[in-house]
Design an enzyme around this catalytic site. Structure first.
Site, short mmCIF file in Angstrom:
data_model
loop_
_atom_site.label_atom_id
_atom_site.label_comp_id
_atom_site.label_asym_id
_atom_site.label_seq_id
_atom_site.Cartn_x
_atom_site.Cartn_y
_atom_site.Cartn_z
N ASP A 138 0.84 -1.19 0.00
CA ASP A 138 0.00 0.00 0.00
C ASP A 138 0.88 1.25 0.00
O ASP A 138 1.97 1.22 -0.56
CB ASP A 138 -0.94 -0.05 1.22
CG ASP A 138 -2.25 0.67 0.96
OD1 ASP A 138 -2.25 1.91 1.01
OD2 ASP A 138 -3.26 -0.01 0.71
N HIS A 177 -3.51 6.25 3.39
CA HIS A 177 -4.29 5.10 2.95
C HIS A 177 -3.81 3.79 3.58
O HIS A 177 -4.59 2.99 4.10
CB HIS A 177 -4.23 5.01 1.43
CG HIS A 177 -5.09 3.95 0.83
ND1 HIS A 177 -4.65 2.67 0.60
CD2 HIS A 177 -6.38 3.99 0.41
CE1 HIS A 177 -5.62 1.97 0.05
NE2 HIS A 177 -6.68 2.74 -0.08
N SER A 341 -11.01 -0.99 -1.01
CA SER A 341 -9.75 -1.10 -0.29
C SER A 341 -9.96 -1.41 1.18
O SER A 341 -9.06 -1.95 1.84
CB SER A 341 -8.96 0.21 -0.37
OG SER A 341 -8.37 0.38 -1.62
#
Length: 375
Positions: A138, A177, A341
């Site tokens: 990620d 994120h 996600s």
């Protein structure tokens, strides 16, 4: 009621291409739409020289990674060049992968004056023995209080989030994120061991070569039980990019791969999630139905909540404009975000719990504990 809207890829590219100038959108809004790196071809290692020889008048150079870089005349046409020679050599453009929620927007910080909902409790301080390891590919992982004290946090080195790459004082589109994804994972599997590896930029972008190299690197560093991927791409021929198929079907790997199904609101295959060897996860809303923004289709294997998920987050403190990336003042808390996600780490956590209970990977994947797609 889910109100999230999947932004068209052409709309996103037109908005952000000035920040990432090497993007080429092939067949905008058409059936073969895909996002690729300008002028880059990927071939199998043994084919690099033969393909370069065949295309010699159009080849600028071969870069150290083995990518064939086309001359400026063909900068915007790597898809067509690859299609022209793929019957002789397995060739593909270097597809750009989009982090799961990039088409939905950024996280919303919880605790500000405009939002008043209770923050979740931190995950329980568990350590599993024997460990269950999850590689999270990620944007990185910041030392958030939820996991900064975990024994695994520094074992693979530090890969902190890049929050403000252009140093304009505002966080980038996908800043934080990876920290958010990791929070979803350990909230549902508190004793899991995370192996974080940065592949996504703070804009939520990566590509075939970067992702393939990361998969290869994590495999070489030791046993991984589950690999979690939160980005993906479409391709002009609706087939998986060869370099990713090669890495994700590697005979020496026994890891379970879980991938976000993407946020295009489409049934078109999204790679690598749509690979038969990968568990593709769609996002469901509060009713248990697949969210409007989520991809869906026969290639989707499971669903999990992906709307208004609350998890760990990091943000810039105010007044950081002009501060070098990585040195800005940061604060830690929780945020709310939507996207596939954030459904994928829930399924990865469910699998991790099953492995901890003694199930084999095959038994875990066959378990009825995993969320089944509901249209």
């Amino acid at each position: 009621m889910d109100t999230q809207r999947a932004m068209r890829l052409s709309e996103w590219v037109s908005r952000w291409q000035w920040r990432v100038p090497d993007l080429v959108l092939h067949d905008p809004d058409g059936p073969r739409e895909c996002l690729v790196r300008a002028g880059q071809l990927i071939v199998e290692p043994q084919a690099v020289q033969p393909v370069s020889d065949e295309l010699r008048r159009w080849v600028d150079r071969i870069d150290p990674s083995g990518r064939i870089i086309l001359r400026d005349e063909l900068r915007d046409r790597p898809v067509e060049v690859a299609a022209d020679i793929t019957s002789r050599w397995r060739t593909a453009p270097n597809h750009v992968h989009i982090g799961g929620p990039i088409m939905l927007g950024t996280a919303t910080w919880i605790g500000g004056p405009e939002i008043d909902i209770p923050a979740p409790r931190p995950p329980a301080p568990e350590t599993w023995d024997p460990p269950v390891t999850v590689a999270v590919l990620d944007t990185g992982l910041d030392p958030h209080p939820w996991f900064a004290g975990k024994p695994w946090f520094t074992e693979w080195g530090l890969h902190p989030e890049v929050l403000d790459h252009d140093i304009d004082g505002t966080p980038d589109w996908q800043a934080g994120h990876g920290t958010f994804v990791a929070g979803v994972l350990i909230s549902n599997a508190p004793g899991v061991t995370i192996r974080h590896h940065r592949v996504l930029s703070s804009m939520g972008l990566t590509d075939d070569t970067t992702l393939a190299a990361a998969i290869r690197a994590t495999r070489a560093r030791g046993h991984i039980d589950i690999t979690l991927l939160t980005s993906g791409c479409y391709t002009a021929d609706n087939r998986c990019p060869p370099i990713l198929e090669h890495e994700l079907t590697h005979p020496d790997s026994d890891t379970v791969v879980v991938a976000a199904a993407g946020n295009g609101g489409s049934s078109r295959p999204f790679w690598p999630a749509a690979l038969d060897t990968v568990t593709a996860v769609a996002a469901s809303d509060e009713t248990g139905t697949i969210a409007a923004f989520s991809n869906r289709g026969p290639w989707v294997n499971a669903t999990a909540p992906g709307v208004d998920i609350t998890s760990s987050h990091v943000r810039l403190k105010t007044g950081t404009e002009g501060t070098a990336p990585g040195t800005e003042a940061r604060e830690y808390g929780v945020a709310r975000w939507s996207g596939t996600s954030f459904a994928a780490p829930k399924i990865a956590a469910d699998l991790a719990n099953l492995l901890r209970e003694g199930h084999t990977p095959a038994q875990a994947l066959d378990s009825h504990s995993l969320g089944q797609p509901t249209l």
